[in-house]
Design a protein around this motif. Sequence first.
Motif, PDB file in Angstrom:
ATOM      1  N   ALA A 110     -32.734 -37.182  12.577  1.00 26.17           N
ATOM      2  CA  ALA A 110     -32.181 -36.034  13.292  1.00 26.17           C
ATOM      3  C   ALA A 110     -31.523 -35.024  12.360  1.00 26.17           C
ATOM      4  O   ALA A 110     -31.595 -33.812  12.596  1.00 26.17           O
ATOM      5  CB  ALA A 110     -31.158 -36.511  14.328  1.00 26.17           C
ATOM      6  N   LEU A 111     -30.888 -35.502  11.294  1.00 25.11           N
ATOM      7  CA  LEU A 111     -30.109 -34.622  10.423  1.00 25.11           C
ATOM      8  C   LEU A 111     -30.907 -34.088   9.242  1.00 25.11           C
ATOM      9  O   LEU A 111     -30.676 -32.969   8.783  1.00 25.11           O
ATOM     10  CB  LEU A 111     -28.873 -35.357   9.912  1.00 25.11           C
ATOM     11  CG  LEU A 111     -27.883 -35.823  10.982  1.00 25.11           C
ATOM     12  CD1 LEU A 111     -26.700 -36.526  10.334  1.00 25.11           C
ATOM     13  CD2 LEU A 111     -27.403 -34.653  11.830  1.00 25.11           C
ATOM     14  N   TRP A 112     -31.820 -34.903   8.703  1.00 23.75           N
ATOM     15  CA  TRP A 112     -32.635 -34.488   7.557  1.00 23.75           C
ATOM     16  C   TRP A 112     -34.103 -34.801   7.848  1.00 23.75           C
ATOM     17  O   TRP A 112     -34.721 -35.655   7.203  1.00 23.75           O
ATOM     18  CB  TRP A 112     -32.170 -35.204   6.288  1.00 23.75           C
ATOM     19  CG  TRP A 112     -30.824 -34.726   5.822  1.00 23.75           C
ATOM     20  CD1 TRP A 112     -30.579 -33.582   5.115  1.00 23.75           C
ATOM     21  CD2 TRP A 112     -29.558 -35.357   6.032  1.00 23.75           C
ATOM     22  NE1 TRP A 112     -29.224 -33.464   4.868  1.00 23.75           N
ATOM     23  CE2 TRP A 112     -28.581 -34.536   5.417  1.00 23.75           C
ATOM     24  CE3 TRP A 112     -29.158 -36.536   6.672  1.00 23.75           C
ATOM     25  CZ2 TRP A 112     -27.214 -34.865   5.446  1.00 23.75           C
ATOM     26  CZ3 TRP A 112     -27.808 -36.851   6.701  1.00 23.75           C
ATOM     27  CH2 TRP A 112     -26.857 -36.016   6.093  1.00 23.75           C
ATOM     28  N   PRO A 113     -34.690 -34.118   8.826  1.00 21.29           N
ATOM     29  CA  PRO A 113     -36.058 -34.442   9.262  1.00 21.29           C
ATOM     30  C   PRO A 113     -37.121 -34.191   8.191  1.00 21.29           C
ATOM     31  O   PRO A 113     -38.229 -34.716   8.285  1.00 21.29           O
ATOM     32  CB  PRO A 113     -36.268 -33.524  10.475  1.00 21.29           C
ATOM     33  CG  PRO A 113     -35.307 -32.397  10.274  1.00 21.29           C
ATOM     34  CD  PRO A 113     -34.114 -33.005   9.603  1.00 21.29           C
ATOM     35  N   ASP A 114     -36.787 -33.396   7.171  1.00 24.76           N
ATOM     36  CA  ASP A 114     -37.758 -33.074   6.134  1.00 24.76           C
ATOM     37  C   ASP A 114     -37.717 -34.050   4.964  1.00 24.76           C
ATOM     38  O   ASP A 114     -38.442 -33.884   3.981  1.00 24.76           O
ATOM     39  CB  ASP A 114     -37.514 -31.659   5.611  1.00 24.76           C
ATOM     40  CG  ASP A 114     -36.100 -31.470   5.069  1.00 24.76           C
ATOM     41  OD1 ASP A 114     -35.197 -32.230   5.493  1.00 24.76           O
ATOM     42  OD2 ASP A 114     -35.898 -30.559   4.240  1.00 24.76           O
ATOM     43  N   ARG A 115     -36.873 -35.106   5.055  1.00 29.02           N
ATOM     44  CA  ARG A 115     -36.757 -36.081   3.982  1.00 29.02           C
ATOM     45  C   ARG A 115     -37.021 -37.476   4.518  1.00 29.02           C
ATOM     46  O   ARG A 115     -36.731 -37.764   5.674  1.00 29.02           O
ATOM     47  CB  ARG A 115     -35.367 -36.058   3.352  1.00 29.02           C
ATOM     48  CG  ARG A 115     -34.999 -34.759   2.643  1.00 29.02           C
ATOM     49  CD  ARG A 115     -33.546 -34.843   2.183  1.00 29.02           C
ATOM     50  NE  ARG A 115     -33.096 -33.674   1.448  1.00 29.02           N
ATOM     51  CZ  ARG A 115     -32.689 -32.546   2.019  1.00 29.02           C
ATOM     52  NH1 ARG A 115     -32.716 -32.429   3.341  1.00 29.02           N
ATOM     53  NH2 ARG A 115     -32.275 -31.526   1.278  1.00 29.02           N
ATOM     54  N   GLY A 116     -37.504 -38.358   3.671  1.00 24.42           N
ATOM     55  CA  GLY A 116     -37.577 -39.760   4.026  1.00 24.42           C
ATOM     56  C   GLY A 116     -36.172 -40.338   4.075  1.00 24.42           C
ATOM     57  O   GLY A 116     -35.239 -39.807   3.449  1.00 24.42           O
ATOM     58  N   ALA A 117     -36.004 -41.448   4.795  1.00 21.33           N
ATOM     59  CA  ALA A 117     -34.672 -42.030   4.984  1.00 21.33           C
ATOM     60  C   ALA A 117     -34.021 -42.376   3.650  1.00 21.33           C
ATOM     61  O   ALA A 117     -32.857 -42.034   3.393  1.00 21.33           O
ATOM     62  CB  ALA A 117     -34.771 -43.265   5.872  1.00 21.33           C
TER      63      ALA A 117
END
Length: 314
Positions: free
Chosen positions: A199-206
């Motif tokens: 939700a917060l960094w949708p453009d990055r992998g976890a």
Amino acid sequence: MSRVPPPGAVLVLGEALIDLVPYEEGPQGVRRYAAEPGGAPVNVAVGLARLATPSWFAGSLGGDAFAGDLERVLTGAGVDLSLTSRSPLPTTLAVTDPRPDGNGYHFHLADTATFRISELAGRADEFAAVYAGGLAAVVPPAAAAVAATARAAARSCVLLVDPNVRTDRSIDPADGARLLRELCRHAHVVKVSDEDLAALWPDRGAEDACRELAAGGRLTLLTRGADGSVAFTPDGERVAVPAAPVTVVNTIGAGDAFAAAVLNRVVALAPPPGGPVRVTREQAADILAFAGRAAASVVASSGTALTAPVAAHP
């Protein structure tokens, strides 16, 4: 009257609400709901007290019967309420919607006491740690008070942020995500789930997002349910610990028990006020295992984190 916190005390900022949890199906398929005192910060405050960490709750309680239930749960666990605000308004309700992939929530937020939280920036330096995140960090007027207190905590003690992202039609997703990202930037410890990161960094992998948070001087803890948890340290270490074996009965509040156990361990390490929380690989593994056992004690019990034992001790 507020009191002076003892050494090692933790200030917990946020919402006190009622979870309406379905427990059986009535006539014509209509669900029946149990009213369970909750809210992630309440669960964390109670969990800390049960782990013998001095716990101070800084939320707001209303003027209805639900607020009385919340107060009894908090004081019964030994949580200090001298910094808790009071209001004649009703308590926020969170209607739980259990799903195969986790719990959904629908909130009744408008004109409730829950978010009339006082700013406590001037008191942050009296505590060993401050916990923030969740609904109160994104719902006005509480959001401004949480942000100001968290900024002060970042300079004077240990700030742990659990974004605990919740979606609801009354919460602007873009603005809520912005506020939670900003809160994470101030934190010394960030506890996140896969869902929070998406939700917060949708453009990055976890894991990439966690490494970036850790590189900024934050101890970052990623929870993955049955897949265990992972710590990313400010020194570039990655430490993974499997989940404690458990038969899953309920998942409500498991993450909050995890956060309470993390705070218990971090405070015991006595990190420098306002500085990074630096841990060895062994210490990181101990924190994760300890917190995992606390979460497992909730998962194995029916009800919520407030009705489950916190069996985290070795």
